[in-house]
Design a protein around this motif. Structure first.
Motif, short mmCIF file in Angstrom:
data_model
loop_
_atom_site.label_atom_id
_atom_site.label_comp_id
_atom_site.label_asym_id
_atom_site.label_seq_id
_atom_site.Cartn_x
_atom_site.Cartn_y
_atom_site.Cartn_z
N SER A 145 0.83 -1.21 0.00
CA SER A 145 0.00 0.00 0.00
C SER A 145 0.86 1.26 0.00
N GLY A 146 2.19 1.09 -0.08
CA GLY A 146 3.11 2.23 0.02
C GLY A 146 3.49 2.78 -1.35
N ARG A 147 4.44 3.72 -1.32
CA ARG A 147 4.81 4.43 -2.55
C ARG A 147 5.37 3.49 -3.61
N THR A 148 6.34 2.65 -3.24
CA THR A 148 6.91 1.76 -4.25
C THR A 148 6.07 0.49 -4.41
N GLY A 149 5.66 -0.10 -3.27
CA GLY A 149 4.96 -1.39 -3.34
C GLY A 149 3.69 -1.33 -4.18
N SER A 150 2.93 -0.23 -4.05
CA SER A 150 1.68 -0.14 -4.83
C SER A 150 1.99 -0.14 -6.32
N GLY B 77 -2.63 -8.49 6.80
CA GLY B 77 -2.27 -9.47 7.83
C GLY B 77 -0.79 -9.77 7.93
N PHE B 78 0.04 -9.10 7.12
CA PHE B 78 1.49 -9.32 7.19
C PHE B 78 2.13 -8.21 8.02
N ASP B 79 2.88 -8.62 9.05
CA ASP B 79 3.51 -7.61 9.90
C ASP B 79 5.00 -7.93 10.06
N MET C 43 10.75 -4.48 0.79
CA MET C 43 11.07 -3.12 1.24
C MET C 43 10.80 -3.07 2.73
N HIS C 44 11.65 -2.35 3.46
CA HIS C 44 11.41 -2.25 4.90
C HIS C 44 10.77 -0.91 5.19
N PRO C 45 9.72 -0.92 6.03
CA PRO C 45 9.01 0.35 6.26
C PRO C 45 9.85 1.40 6.98
N ASP D 133 13.59 3.24 7.49
CA ASP D 133 14.67 3.46 6.52
C ASP D 133 15.51 2.19 6.43
N ILE D 134 15.89 1.84 5.20
CA ILE D 134 16.63 0.59 4.99
C ILE D 134 17.98 0.59 5.71
N GLY D 135 18.47 1.78 6.05
CA GLY D 135 19.74 1.88 6.79
C GLY D 135 19.56 1.80 8.29
N LEU E 103 14.62 -3.39 -2.12
CA LEU E 103 14.72 -1.93 -2.30
C LEU E 103 15.73 -1.39 -1.29
N SER E 104 16.76 -0.72 -1.81
CA SER E 104 17.77 -0.14 -0.93
C SER E 104 17.96 1.33 -1.29
N GLY E 105 18.83 1.98 -0.53
CA GLY E 105 19.07 3.40 -0.74
C GLY E 105 20.42 3.61 -1.41
N ARG E 106 20.43 4.52 -2.38
CA ARG E 106 21.65 4.78 -3.14
C ARG E 106 22.67 5.52 -2.27
N1 LIG Z 1 11.93 7.89 0.14
C1 LIG Z 1 13.00 7.75 -0.62
O1 LIG Z 1 13.36 8.66 -1.37
C2 LIG Z 1 13.75 6.44 -0.62
C3 LIG Z 1 14.84 6.24 -1.48
C4 LIG Z 1 15.50 5.02 -1.48
C5 LIG Z 1 15.07 4.00 -0.63
N2 LIG Z 1 14.02 4.23 0.21
C6 LIG Z 1 13.56 3.15 1.12
O2 LIG Z 1 12.21 2.88 0.82
C7 LIG Z 1 11.64 2.21 1.94
C8 LIG Z 1 10.22 2.69 2.11
O3 LIG Z 1 9.50 2.30 0.95
P1 LIG Z 1 8.21 3.07 0.46
O4 LIG Z 1 8.50 4.54 0.41
O5 LIG Z 1 7.71 2.40 -0.76
O6 LIG Z 1 7.21 2.79 1.67
P2 LIG Z 1 6.08 3.73 2.27
O7 LIG Z 1 5.42 4.50 1.19
O8 LIG Z 1 6.67 4.44 3.44
O9 LIG Z 1 5.01 2.67 2.79
C9 LIG Z 1 5.28 1.78 3.84
C10 LIG Z 1 4.56 0.47 3.53
O10 LIG Z 1 4.94 -0.49 4.51
C11 LIG Z 1 3.76 -0.97 5.17
N3 LIG Z 1 4.11 -1.17 6.57
C12 LIG Z 1 4.36 -0.24 7.52
N4 LIG Z 1 4.64 -0.85 8.69
C13 LIG Z 1 4.56 -2.19 8.47
C14 LIG Z 1 4.73 -3.33 9.29
N5 LIG Z 1 5.06 -3.25 10.59
N6 LIG Z 1 4.55 -4.55 8.73
C15 LIG Z 1 4.20 -4.67 7.43
N7 LIG Z 1 4.03 -3.62 6.59
C16 LIG Z 1 4.21 -2.39 7.12
C17 LIG Z 1 2.70 0.10 4.95
O11 LIG Z 1 1.40 -0.46 4.92
P3 LIG Z 1 0.53 -0.70 6.26
O12 LIG Z 1 0.57 0.60 7.00
O13 LIG Z 1 -0.81 -1.14 5.74
O14 LIG Z 1 1.19 -1.81 7.01
C18 LIG Z 1 3.06 0.57 3.53
O15 LIG Z 1 2.54 -0.31 2.56
C19 LIG Z 1 12.55 2.51 3.13
O16 LIG Z 1 13.23 1.33 3.49
C20 LIG Z 1 13.53 3.54 2.58
O17 LIG Z 1 14.82 3.44 3.17
C21 LIG Z 1 13.34 5.41 0.23
#
Ligand SMILES: NC(=O)c1ccc[n+]([C@@H]2O[C@H](COP(=O)([O-])OP(=O)(O)OC[C@H]3O[C@@H](n4cnc5c(N)ncnc54)[C@H](OP(=O)(O)O)[C@@H]3O)[C@@H](O)[C@H]2O)c1
Length: 270
Positions: free
Chosen positions: A9-14, A35-37, A57-59, A61-63, A89-92
């Motif tokens: 449901s997030g930015r990349t996953g959707s 149901g996945f946590d 992807m980890h919710p 920051d990947i670092g 998904l990692s960070g550059r």
């Molecule tokens: N932002 C950037 O510019 C950038 C650049 C490079 C890498 N990244 C990396 O991108 C990652 C974040 O990805 P994103 O931006 O696509 O995500 P996001 O938009 O922040 O969305 C987070 C997703 O994770 C789910 N989530 C949150 N807590 C959870 C939990 N405990 N268990 C299971 N699912 C959970 C959320 O859904 P629910 O709330 O329904 O669980 C949602 O689908 C980070 O690791 C970050 O380091 C980000």
């Protein structure tokens, strides 16, 4: 092929889920809503059973130190369930992300690490949008240039990696947009398209961290983010790469196209 998509449901996953579906894959969407946590291992097996591949992807920051342990544990369980290809998904330029990357590389599955530049969609979705609604972006990026990437390009690369057999196995891809822009220049493009002025207010990483704790982020979380921002926004990521073109055979989407579409959708409306 059935692909588990975390953060669905997030930015990349959707976008990964949508691109995978469009490519004919069966998508298993994973987030707390389904149901996945990440914080509850008892929820993982149901998500992994029968999956052939997974987008991880980890919710946080990947670092963040918590990410590597969780990703390593999930990767191990994925392999035990017969998942053969993991795309992380990692960070550059993010040295702090190496432990999470290494955990996936050591999993025994085919792996592809996708190190992404700063997302264009950070300006339209997520925590920065609230400030933008008030007309400003307070951020510790100084005048550094960043080749913002459209998350749809990340999704297209992830799906290409999943559907190309082992072509991108054991590969670390660095994904950027086509041109570097400072945050000030990015906001100027947004202001022009939205017909409204947005102020860019550069602050130090430390000041930014203090503001985060003011918003209720625990001090130890803020400290991790400060360190990541201090290292990531030092110019190391300002150059563009050719990896999107290599994988997709086309140029990455331009920031101006993202801005035009988001403005037309009323994202930054008055
Ligand atoms: N932002 C950037 O510019 C950038 C650049 C490079 C890498 N990244 C990396 O991108 C990652 C974040 O990805 P994103 O931006 O696509 O995500 P996001 O938009 O922040 O969305 C987070 C997703 O994770 C789910 N989530 C949150 N807590 C959870 C939990 N405990 N268990 C299971 N699912 C959970 C959320 O859904 P629910 O709330 O329904 O669980 C949602 O689908 C980070 O690791 C970050 O380091 C980000």
């Amino acid at each position: 092929m059935t692909v588990l998509v975390t953060g669905a449901s997030g930015r990349t996953g959707s976008r990964v889920a949508a691109a995978a579906q469009a490519a004919g894959l069966t998508v298993r969407a994973a987030s707390r809503a389904t149901g996945f946590d990440w914080a509850d291992r008892s929820t993982w097996a149901a998500a992994l059973r029968g999956a052939d591949a997974a987008y991880l992807m980890h919710p946080a920051d990947i670092g963040h130190p918590s990410a590597a342990g969780a990703i390593g544990a999930l990767a191990g369980e994925a392999v035990a369930h017969g998942v053969r290809h993991l795309v992380l998904l990692s960070g550059r330029g993010e040295d702090q992300a190496r432990p999470a990357e290494e955990a996936v590389e050591a999993s025994g599955a085919d792996w592809t690490v996708v190190r992404a530049a700063w997302f264009a969609q950070n300006f339209s979705e997520g925590p920065l949008v609230e400030g933008l609604r008030q007309g400003e972006l307070v951020f510790p990026a100084g005048e550094v240039a960043e080749p913002f990437i459209d998350v749809r390009d990340i999704a297209d690369v992830v799906v290409a990696a999943l559907t190309a057999g082992d072509r991108y196995a054991s590969r670390t891809l660095e994904l950027t947009g086509p041109r570097p822009l400072s945050f000030r220049e990015a906001l100027a493009e947004i202001s022009k398209a939205a017909g409204r002025d947005f102020a860019y207010i550069p602050v130090s990483a430390r000041e930014y961290g203090e503001a985060l704790t003011g918003f209720g982020i625990p001090p130890e979380e803020a400290a991790v983010l400060i360190e990541i921002f201090e290292t990531l926004l030092d110019g190391r990521n300002s150059h563009v790469t050719a990896d999107v073109r290599e994988v997709l055979g086309r140029e990455p989407r331009d920031f101006a196209d993202f801005v035009a579409e988001a403005a037309a959708a009323g994202t930054w409306g008055v």
